[in-house]
Enzyme design. Structure first.
Site, short mmCIF file in Angstrom:
data_model
loop_
_atom_site.label_atom_id
_atom_site.label_comp_id
_atom_site.label_asym_id
_atom_site.label_seq_id
_atom_site.Cartn_x
_atom_site.Cartn_y
_atom_site.Cartn_z
CG HIS A 23 -1.89 -1.17 1.19
ND1 HIS A 23 -2.13 -1.97 2.29
CD2 HIS A 23 -2.66 -1.65 0.19
CE1 HIS A 23 -3.03 -2.90 1.95
NE2 HIS A 23 -3.36 -2.72 0.68
CD GLU A 26 -0.79 0.22 4.68
OE1 GLU A 26 -0.12 -0.81 4.92
OE2 GLU A 26 -2.03 0.20 4.45
CG ASN A 72 -2.35 -7.16 1.00
OD1 ASN A 72 -1.56 -8.00 0.57
ND2 ASN A 72 -2.58 -7.00 2.29
NE ARG A 73 -8.57 -6.98 1.19
CZ ARG A 73 -7.64 -6.48 2.02
NH1 ARG A 73 -6.36 -6.59 1.75
NH2 ARG A 73 -8.01 -5.84 3.13
CB SER A 167 -5.88 -13.42 -3.02
OG SER A 167 -6.91 -14.38 -3.06
CB THR A 168 -2.07 -11.36 1.23
OG1 THR A 168 -1.54 -12.70 1.35
CG2 THR A 168 -3.16 -11.17 2.25
NE ARG A 170 0.39 -11.69 4.89
CZ ARG A 170 -0.42 -10.63 5.00
NH1 ARG A 170 -0.13 -9.50 4.39
NH2 ARG A 170 -1.53 -10.70 5.74
CD GLU A 180 -1.78 -3.91 9.20
OE1 GLU A 180 -1.69 -2.73 8.82
OE2 GLU A 180 -2.15 -4.84 8.46
#
Lengths: 315, 309
Positions: A23, A26, A72-73, A167-168, A170, A180
């Site tokens: 992201h 971040e 991240n999706r 579905s990340t 990583r 996080e």
């Protein structure tokens, strides 16, 4: 009871990646990864290939979460097998590219471990995110990290929920670990948050180095918070939120929320109470990026996971 | 100090969403817009969502910072369909709220903002002769919320040319894109108290003069940066983070470099830091601002309905 035979022999973890900027706003992960791309001395470990990597460079450039869609999706089977055509959303193209570099997801060629660095506006402190309750390597690693970080608390969030799991980035790796750390506003770099993330990674890499060198890790248990449910804000018929997280719940990530406890405060001053039957442990309370995902917070329940002893498999 | 008579404050503007991701003001303005005026209000209030397009997208701005589009040059520049959205909008807002001759002219404007910095509640004005702003500041000390109240004498932004008095109400800390209920409630109470003051003033109450602490901006400090890449090489030091309006002395820690080194404040004069680590200011090259504090005397203040505007 563990016996001598209850030692799981696992493959060596030779290839490790550290993702920042999944992201683009971040900042801890972006700053750490850029720093390590310039000078990798701090993250070097014997016998390990460690690749620091900026996942979403266009979003990082604009200091925004994503360009077209949340990276991240984006690592779904559909996206990863989508044909290379024009007009694919940027993050879908990126997911396919990263799957080629660090995967393919699910194959024996995939990277052994990937650490994906995130920040949250929620008061979650240092959190490690797991996607499987049976990944012994990961369980042992988080146990090691928690012990090393003590007395600083590291919470462990387990998202194995069939509908809420996603579905990340990583997930391309055999052993995916989400880091996080919050609270930190988007686009802001706070020194304490930055240093916490840096220290967590240091311990994680130490663990992998020790594991690869043949150290046996005895059986252990890990306290986790297992994702249960997503709770949205009350909304009007136009989809606008009509209430805010209640001041008694704000910043109370990981603390018990009982039936009858205040949950939301409407803009005109009315309190909405939590009506669930069981005590839950909320997390991701008031995360900025989740307003559009219809989530005010997530509920979790506490669980203790057990892990066998592990040792590197002999060739 | 001689008491000052001022004309009635007949029309007030409350603006939210000048930055589309500063949510307390946006939600407050939405709530205020829901309440229909029935003509019995003692003060006419026009409530405005300044940058609705940015608010829709939950971003600070779409093309350029609206809060920097109110210079005389920007307001008089010719605009067309291809001009940046915010340049067109600033001229629209100026026409809506500004011109003296128009029936819509406002006497006082309050622009609602949030910051990621730990400023508490601040009123921002561009003149230390803005007596109304200073009086309102004095009045806001009645607030039940434990917010420090300070006025910064900063460059005028949302400043249509002919408004008599204006201020920004800035409340932090709140991340952009988040609404925290305590911050929303503080802003709601702040605006309400401001309205109460205006009503009492208009009804003839005399407000005693007195002294108000005012923080006047001296300079901005940028992050240490790599000389080639311009990338920042340090974060605000943990000892300074969240210490807005706490005196910074020469030698006090300011930045903690990623290398572990501490950089200290090298100025000769102890100053008051504010807007420490505001997310939107990284792109403007500002890690924090420094201010001098002084006490300003304000005169007693009362309305004279015959006073020309």
């Amino acid at each position: 009871m563990s016996s001598r035979t209850n030692i799981s022999c696992l493959q060596e973890a030779k290839r490790v990646a550290i993702f920042g900027g999944t992201h683009g706003n971040e900042m801890s992960g972006i700053t750490l990864v850029n720093m390590w791309i310039q000078n990798s001395a701090e993250i070097e470990r014997n016998g390990l290939v460690i690749k620091p990597f900026i996942s979403n460079p266009r979003a990082v450039e604009k200091c925004t979460r994503y360009i077209d869609t949340d990276l991240n999706r984006a690592f779904t089977p559909e996206n990863l097998s989508a044909p290379d055509v024009e007009g694919l959303p940027y993050e879908v193209q990126r997911a396919k590219e990263m799957n080629r570099m660090f995967g393919p997801k699910g194959s024996s060629d995939a990277y052994d471990a990937i650490f994906d660095l995130h920040n949250t506006t929620s008061n979650m402190g240092s959190t490690l995110i797991l996607e499987s309750s049976t990944d012994l390597f990961n369980l042992q690693m988080v146990h090691y990290i928690k012990k090393a970080m003590a007395p600083h608390t590291c919470s462990v969030l387990l998202n194995e929920h069939p509908q809420l799991k996603y579905s990340t980035t990583r997930s391309v790796a055999k052993h995916p670990i989400g880091l996080e750390v919050g609270p930190q506003p988007q686009g802001v770099l706070r020194s304490n948050v930055f240093e916490s993330m840096r220290t967590i990674l240091k311990h994680a890499l130490d663990f992998i180095e020790l594991f690869n060198s043949g150290v046996e890790f005895p059986p252990c248990t890990v306290d986790v918070f297992r994702v249960q449910e997503r709770m949205d804000y009350p909304r009007d018929t136009n989809g606008n939120i009509t209430a805010m997280v209640h001041p008694h719940l704000q910043d109370c990530d990981w603390e018990p929320l009982n039936r009858g406890d205040p949950m939301f405060l409407t803009f005109d001053g009315r309190t909405v109470l939590y009506e669930g039957a069981n005590t839950v442990y909320p997390t991701f309370i008031n995360e900025a990026a989740y307003y559009e995902k219809q989530q005010a917070f997530m509920t979790t329940c506490r669980e203790i996971l057990a892990a066998n002893a592990i040792r590197k498999a002999c060739k | 100090m001689k008491a000052v008579a001022m004309p009635t404050v007949s029309r007030v503007a409350v603006c939210g969403g000048t930055h589309g991701n500063e949510l307390a003001g946006i939600y407050l303005v939405r709530e205020m817009l829901k309440k229909r005026a029935d003509g019995t209000e003692p003060v006419s209030v026009v409530t405005v969502m300044s940058n609705s397009r940015a608010a829709q997208l939950c971003v600070r701005y779409v093309e350029t910072d609206l809060n920097r589009c109110f210079t005389r040059a920007a307001l008089s520049a010719p605009v067309s369909e291809t001009s940046p959205y915010e340049m067109i909008r600033s001229q629209e807002l100026n026409a809506l709220l500004g011109p003296k001759a128009s029936a819509q002219a406002v006497d006082l404007l309050c622009d609602l903002h949030n910051t990621t910095a730990n400023t508490g509640l601040c009123l921002i004005t561009y003149s230390d002769h803005d007596w109304i702003c200073l009086h309102i500041c004095k009045h806001l000390k009645h607030m039940q919320f434990p917010y420090m109240l300070d006025i910064c004498y900063a460059k005028a932004y949302l400043c249509p040319t002919s408004i008599l008095f204006l201020s920004a109400m800035e409340i932090g800390p709140q991340p952009h894109g988040v609404v925290r209920s305590a911050i929303f409630s503080a802003m709601q109470e702040g605006v309400q108290l401001m309205m109460d003051w205006i009503c009492q003033f208009n009804s003839g109450m005399l407000f005693e003069g007195g002294w108000v602490d005012v923080y006047t901006m001296v300079k901005n400090i940028d992050y240490p940066r790599d000389s080639e890449t311009h990338v920042i090489t340090a974060a605000v030091h943990p000892d300074l983070q969240d210490r807005d309006f706490c005196l910074l002395h020469p030698g006090d820690p300011m930045f903690l470099c990623f290398s572990g080194e501490t950089l200290r404040y090298r100025g000769k004069e102890a100053l008051y830091p504010f807007f420490i680590n505001e997310g939107a200011y990284y792109e403007k090259g500002v890690a924090l601002s420094l201010a001098r504090k002084r006490r300003v005397q304000i005169p007693s203040w009362f309305v004279n309905v015959d006073e020309p505007k």
